[in-house]
Motif scaffolding. Structure first.
Motif, mmCIF file in Angstrom:
data_model
loop_
_atom_site.group_PDB
_atom_site.id
_atom_site.type_symbol
_atom_site.label_atom_id
_atom_site.label_comp_id
_atom_site.label_asym_id
_atom_site.label_seq_id
_atom_site.Cartn_x
_atom_site.Cartn_y
_atom_site.Cartn_z
ATOM 1 N N LYS A 1 32.296 31.056 39.085
ATOM 2 C CA LYS A 1 31.736 31.766 38.385
ATOM 3 C C LYS A 1 32.442 32.231 37.203
ATOM 4 C CE LYS A 1 32.283 35.880 41.135
ATOM 5 N NZ LYS A 1 31.813 37.068 42.012
ATOM 6 N N VAL A 2 32.050 32.733 36.284
ATOM 7 C CA VAL A 2 32.502 33.671 35.161
ATOM 8 C C VAL A 2 32.005 34.787 34.853
ATOM 9 C CG1 VAL A 2 33.331 33.327 32.725
ATOM 10 C CG2 VAL A 2 33.101 31.078 34.284
ATOM 11 N N THR A 3 32.900 35.989 34.601
ATOM 12 C CA THR A 3 32.319 37.073 34.292
ATOM 13 C C THR A 3 32.680 37.469 32.820
ATOM 14 O OG1 THR A 3 32.615 37.843 36.504
ATOM 15 C CG2 THR A 3 32.469 39.451 34.938
ATOM 16 N N PHE A 4 31.915 37.745 31.957
ATOM 17 C CA PHE A 4 31.944 38.312 30.737
ATOM 18 C C PHE A 4 31.916 39.596 30.573
ATOM 19 C CE2 PHE A 4 30.161 34.102 30.603
ATOM 20 C CZ PHE A 4 30.753 33.399 29.493
ATOM 21 N N SER A 5 32.978 40.260 30.224
ATOM 22 C CA SER A 5 33.161 41.757 30.255
ATOM 23 C C SER A 5 33.689 42.285 29.091
ATOM 24 C CB SER A 5 33.769 42.207 31.723
ATOM 25 O OG SER A 5 35.052 41.850 31.500
ATOM 26 N N SER A 6 33.515 43.881 28.882
ATOM 27 C CA SER A 6 34.077 44.712 28.033
ATOM 28 C C SER A 6 34.774 45.628 28.580
ATOM 29 C CB SER A 6 32.817 45.264 27.142
ATOM 30 O OG SER A 6 33.494 46.382 26.198
ATOM 31 N N THR A 7 36.171 45.932 28.156
ATOM 32 C CA THR A 7 36.884 46.691 28.666
ATOM 33 C C THR A 7 36.774 48.360 28.105
ATOM 34 O OG1 THR A 7 38.521 46.397 26.963
ATOM 35 C CG2 THR A 7 38.954 45.342 28.726
ATOM 36 N N THR A 8 35.915 48.450 27.037
ATOM 37 C CA THR A 8 35.451 49.671 26.323
ATOM 38 C C THR A 8 34.486 50.250 26.575
ATOM 39 O OG1 THR A 8 34.947 48.555 24.160
ATOM 40 C CG2 THR A 8 36.977 49.405 24.282
ATOM 41 N N LYS A 9 33.280 49.189 26.978
ATOM 42 C CA LYS A 9 31.896 49.570 27.233
ATOM 43 C C LYS A 9 31.434 49.422 28.744
ATOM 44 C CE LYS A 9 30.466 49.483 22.680
ATOM 45 N NZ LYS A 9 29.608 49.351 21.774
ATOM 46 N N HIS A 10 32.413 48.843 29.254
ATOM 47 C CA HIS A 10 32.286 48.938 31.109
ATOM 48 C C HIS A 10 31.114 48.187 31.042
ATOM 49 C CE1 HIS A 10 35.826 51.234 31.147
ATOM 50 N NE2 HIS A 10 35.422 52.103 30.401
ATOM 51 N N THR A 11 30.564 47.033 30.439
ATOM 52 C CA THR A 11 29.550 46.138 30.877
ATOM 53 C C THR A 11 29.985 44.724 31.325
ATOM 54 O OG1 THR A 11 29.514 45.331 28.734
ATOM 55 C CG2 THR A 11 28.063 47.349 29.109
ATOM 56 N N HIS A 12 29.128 44.047 31.926
ATOM 57 C CA HIS A 12 29.433 42.741 32.372
ATOM 58 C C HIS A 12 28.200 41.625 32.555
ATOM 59 C CE1 HIS A 12 28.920 44.547 36.307
ATOM 60 N NE2 HIS A 12 28.633 43.484 36.835
#
Length: 165
Positions: free
Chosen positions: A103-114
């Protein structure tokens, strides 16, 4: 404004750091305004067609020595008005995911979304890097589009980290 750098990390042999700003001149980029509405040949068909054209040209004109000339042709108007994306597959391949990765997780370090998807979906996906000629500064640095186009109107946004696990 966040950093315009994206990293691919996790269960990989090589961590990759990407600057999507340089993709504008890459010949692999795709036009997102037409990518999900036009019929696309699969990659192997396109490769065979390219090899066939090359073979025919060499047969008709003879072999030519390779040149180191930079043959860059750019449609400046298209660059300033079109929305572009880049296939993610080659970058995942270069990172050399573990054989156990699924699996692959796409995330944002500033918005805390994934967003999580299968490794295969990610390999076939597209990373959008510009909208109407502008970098994705507010909702970027990249957006993720599934190859089937099911999320082309609502892509995954604010991606700065791609984690393979």
């Amino acid at each position: 404004m966040s950093s315009m750098i994206v990293s691919i990390k996790g269960a990989v042999k090589h961590t990759i750091i990407i600057d999507p700003g340089v993709w504008i001149f890459d010949e692999r980029k795709v036009d997102l305004t037409t990518y999900f509405t036009e019929e696309r040949p699969d990659a192997s068909t396109a490769l065979y067609e390219q090899l066939g054209r090359s073979w025919d040209e060499q047969r008709l004109k003879g072999a030519r020595p390779q040149s180191n000339d930079n043959k860059l042709s750019v449609n400046k108007k298209a660059l300033t008005t079109s929305s572009y994306g880049m296939p993610l597959g080659p970058f995942i391949t270069n990172a050399h995911p573990s054989s156990k990765a699924t699996k692959v997780t796409f995330s944002s370090t500033t918005k805390h979304t994934h967003f999580i998807c299968s490794l295969e979906e990610a390999e076939n996906g597209i990373l959008g890097f510009s909208h109407k000629g502008q970098p994705l500064k507010e909702t970027g640095p990249v957006h993720f589009y599934l190859n089937d186009g099911s999320n082309h109107l609502t892509p995954v946004t604010d991606i700065d980290t791609i984690t393979i696990s």
